[in-house]
Design a protein around this motif. Sequence first.
Motif, PDB file in Angstrom:
ATOM      1  N   ASN A  25      28.601  12.203  35.603  1.00 51.30           N
ATOM      2  CA  ASN A  25      28.728  11.205  34.656  1.00 51.30           C
ATOM      3  C   ASN A  25      27.488  11.107  33.654  1.00 51.30           C
ATOM      4  O   ASN A  25      27.004  10.119  33.253  1.00 51.30           O
ATOM      5  CB  ASN A  25      28.909   9.828  34.953  1.00 51.30           C
ATOM      6  CG  ASN A  25      30.218   9.439  35.495  1.00 51.30           C
ATOM      7  OD1 ASN A  25      31.466  10.000  35.115  1.00 51.30           O
ATOM      8  ND2 ASN A  25      30.571   8.519  36.448  1.00 51.30           N
ATOM      9  N   SER A 323      33.436   1.148  38.100  1.00 48.96           N
ATOM     10  CA  SER A 323      34.216   1.334  36.977  1.00 48.96           C
ATOM     11  C   SER A 323      35.115  -0.038  36.878  1.00 48.96           C
ATOM     12  O   SER A 323      35.337  -0.822  37.690  1.00 48.96           O
ATOM     13  CB  SER A 323      35.243   2.290  37.059  1.00 48.96           C
ATOM     14  OG  SER A 323      36.166   2.391  36.058  1.00 48.96           O
ATOM     15  N   SER A 385      37.613   6.252  37.676  1.00 47.14           N
ATOM     16  CA  SER A 385      38.131   5.764  36.596  1.00 47.14           C
ATOM     17  C   SER A 385      39.350   5.101  36.651  1.00 47.14           C
ATOM     18  O   SER A 385      40.240   5.449  37.562  1.00 47.14           O
ATOM     19  CB  SER A 385      38.528   7.364  35.814  1.00 47.14           C
ATOM     20  OG  SER A 385      39.109   7.060  34.471  1.00 47.14           O
ATOM     21  N   THR A 387      42.432   2.651  34.723  1.00 48.11           N
ATOM     22  CA  THR A 387      43.232   2.675  33.512  1.00 48.11           C
ATOM     23  C   THR A 387      44.659   1.740  33.859  1.00 48.11           C
ATOM     24  O   THR A 387      45.024   1.488  35.268  1.00 48.11           O
ATOM     25  CB  THR A 387      43.802   3.929  32.873  1.00 48.11           C
ATOM     26  OG1 THR A 387      44.253   3.702  31.448  1.00 48.11           O
ATOM     27  CG2 THR A 387      44.908   4.507  33.704  1.00 48.11           C
ATOM     28  N   ALA A 436      38.390  10.898  33.391  1.00 53.08           N
ATOM     29  CA  ALA A 436      38.623  10.127  32.280  1.00 53.08           C
ATOM     30  C   ALA A 436      40.181  10.076  32.194  1.00 53.08           C
ATOM     31  O   ALA A 436      40.695  11.196  31.896  1.00 53.08           O
ATOM     32  CB  ALA A 436      37.948  10.323  30.983  1.00 53.08           C
ATOM     33  N   TRP A 437      40.916   8.891  31.751  1.00 55.86           N
ATOM     34  CA  TRP A 437      42.263   8.772  31.848  1.00 55.86           C
ATOM     35  C   TRP A 437      42.298   8.797  30.041  1.00 55.86           C
ATOM     36  O   TRP A 437      41.418   8.227  29.405  1.00 55.86           O
ATOM     37  CB  TRP A 437      42.787   7.614  32.084  1.00 55.86           C
ATOM     38  CG  TRP A 437      42.950   7.601  33.627  1.00 55.86           C
ATOM     39  CD1 TRP A 437      41.965   6.920  34.566  1.00 55.86           C
ATOM     40  CD2 TRP A 437      44.006   8.017  34.667  1.00 55.86           C
ATOM     41  NE1 TRP A 437      42.563   6.926  35.799  1.00 55.86           N
ATOM     42  CE2 TRP A 437      43.651   7.726  35.800  1.00 55.86           C
ATOM     43  CE3 TRP A 437      45.071   8.640  34.169  1.00 55.86           C
ATOM     44  CZ2 TRP A 437      44.556   8.045  36.719  1.00 55.86           C
ATOM     45  CZ3 TRP A 437      46.096   9.113  35.191  1.00 55.86           C
ATOM     46  CH2 TRP A 437      45.711   8.771  36.523  1.00 55.86           C
ATOM     47  N   ALA A 438      43.342   9.335  29.617  1.00 55.78           N
ATOM     48  CA  ALA A 438      43.617   9.383  28.156  1.00 55.78           C
ATOM     49  C   ALA A 438      44.974   9.584  27.869  1.00 55.78           C
ATOM     50  O   ALA A 438      46.070   9.846  28.820  1.00 55.78           O
ATOM     51  CB  ALA A 438      42.823  10.458  27.410  1.00 55.78           C
ATOM     52  N   ALA A 492      33.468  13.021  28.633  1.00 54.29           N
ATOM     53  CA  ALA A 492      33.665  11.836  28.043  1.00 54.29           C
ATOM     54  C   ALA A 492      34.512  12.023  26.915  1.00 54.29           C
ATOM     55  O   ALA A 492      34.594  12.973  26.310  1.00 54.29           O
ATOM     56  CB  ALA A 492      32.562  11.088  27.583  1.00 54.29           C
ATOM     57  N   ASN A 497      40.771   8.935  21.612  1.00 55.85           N
ATOM     58  CA  ASN A 497      41.232   9.948  22.285  1.00 55.85           C
ATOM     59  C   ASN A 497      41.607  11.409  21.371  1.00 55.85           C
ATOM     60  O   ASN A 497      42.397  11.996  21.943  1.00 55.85           O
ATOM     61  CB  ASN A 497      42.645   9.618  23.125  1.00 55.85           C
ATOM     62  CG  ASN A 497      42.257   8.592  24.103  1.00 55.85           C
ATOM     63  OD1 ASN A 497      41.255   8.639  24.787  1.00 55.85           O
ATOM     64  ND2 ASN A 497      43.437   7.705  24.178  1.00 55.85           N
ATOM     65  N   MET A 500      37.066  15.418  22.956  1.00 51.87           N
ATOM     66  CA  MET A 500      36.371  15.342  24.407  1.00 51.87           C
ATOM     67  C   MET A 500      34.955  16.099  24.539  1.00 51.87           C
ATOM     68  O   MET A 500      34.785  17.114  23.714  1.00 51.87           O
ATOM     69  CB  MET A 500      37.142  16.101  25.508  1.00 51.87           C
ATOM     70  CG  MET A 500      36.659  16.006  26.972  1.00 51.87           C
ATOM     71  SD  MET A 500      37.694  16.778  28.204  1.00 51.87           S
ATOM     72  CE  MET A 500      37.521  18.589  27.694  1.00 51.87           C
TER      73      MET A 500
END
Length: 505
Positions: A25, A323, A385, A387, A436-438, A492, A497, A500
């Motif tokens: 990270n 998180s 992560s 979400t 990372a969720w997106a 990141a 979104n 990246m």
Amino acid sequence: MSRMKTMSQQRFQAAALVASPSYPNAVAWSEENLIAVASGHLVTILNPATPVAPRGLITLPAYKPFPIGVIHPQDILAPCILPTSLSRDARPCVRSISWSPIGYAPNAGCLLAVCSTDGHVKLYRMPCCEYSAEWIEVADISEMFHSYLASVNFKESDVLSSGIVEEQINDTQMDQSCGDTQQVSILKALTVVENARGNLKNNNVRDIVAVPDSRRKHAKKGPEDCNLSLITAEQFASRNSMLASLVVAWSPDMILTAGVEEASADYVLSNCSVLAVGAKSGRISLWRICQPQRYSSTNSRELTTASLIGLFQAHDSWITALSWLHISDASNPQLLLATGSSNGCVKVWQAYVNQLLKSSEVSDVLVSLLKEISTIDSSPASVISFTVPIESTGKLFLAIGRGSGSLEVWIGELKSSNFDKACCPDAHEHIVTGLAWAFGTNCLYSCSQDDTVRCWILHDDVLSGVPLPSNTTGVRSQFDVPNVYDSCFGLALSPGNLAMAAICS
């Protein structure tokens, strides 16, 4: 040479870094569209539009150890002391970084929390009127934490061990009968310390070793911390692990309601965020930082108000990942905290928002355990992560990257507090360093020290690998980013979104 890569819909840009990253990270994207990159003893602030021109810089200084007590010279080589007294790095490196929500800096920007390898945590802001590239320190979290622990005697019993009590009684009797002859004893003890210092080649040994208080008054010269109390080796190791911070994470915004009294009038009836700090002791400290009601680009020297409101034992081993997740339910808003440890254990905690906002004293009941994730993989949880899927109300997705390279995804039901394991593919060959969720929250990005960045889609409880965008120049396969990587230390996503960023060494 270390590089930071920014991938967007149009192109893939690279920016050279001065030093190499060392921990997962190592890159974070702020809500005001700035990228922080942790590389060695520096944090480089970049503008993603022009990454080749740094926007700012944070240089970590060398810190002195906190004055937590002294131990007898004969305990210097105790097993619990030796890992602490041996110093490997000439200067501290950046271990963890995290951006606050927007609006918490005096100029309405974001604050950056920086944790170093020697356990210090500080908050920084952008230089507004200083005409300097170096970012400005606004709060020293570790210094405030040390002051609190010292005021409560590190939450230890006030009763000394029988061995120390007996030794102090004997010292007093010897002082009364021998007088100035004790100067010879302390000089001999200091000789032992200096010999041990030479053998260990450690410049910090003097900071943790001394002789009993009753002997110091006869010495003309002694250790710098000669006014500290004598403690056992176990006490020193415990206090050091409490102060040795490893990872930091900011919570989303929370609304500070009426009736909350703050020390400063500028911080009343405002938004708040909680900074979670995980330590080697397995404890997590919670710090409430309030958003200032007035902003200024010309007078931004006012220090940020940070209040310690919580301290609880989350794990029995090092905290390695944190998180936050805010669930915006009008009828029942919730704030969750996921914690990972070096023994592989992952826990999900439910935070009591009202108490986080209104608490005026340090408490250990601001969160409650919602779920302990059971898994057969005992490798450390390196990244986490969280979400909430848009299409599935009442659910949440928890992704866990581990030191073994495995990637786990858990689907949680908020009402029943039940978590089911969706999948555990062999995502990477080495430690997972970024998650990372997106893109609608069912798309997950991961990176690893195996030189790959991968994209996954969670569908019908199955995590499937998908190719990265075809317009990404130089892609070798459906999983790999361009062949410029030696080791990837984090990724990141931008707030929208649309891009990246990844950092490699």
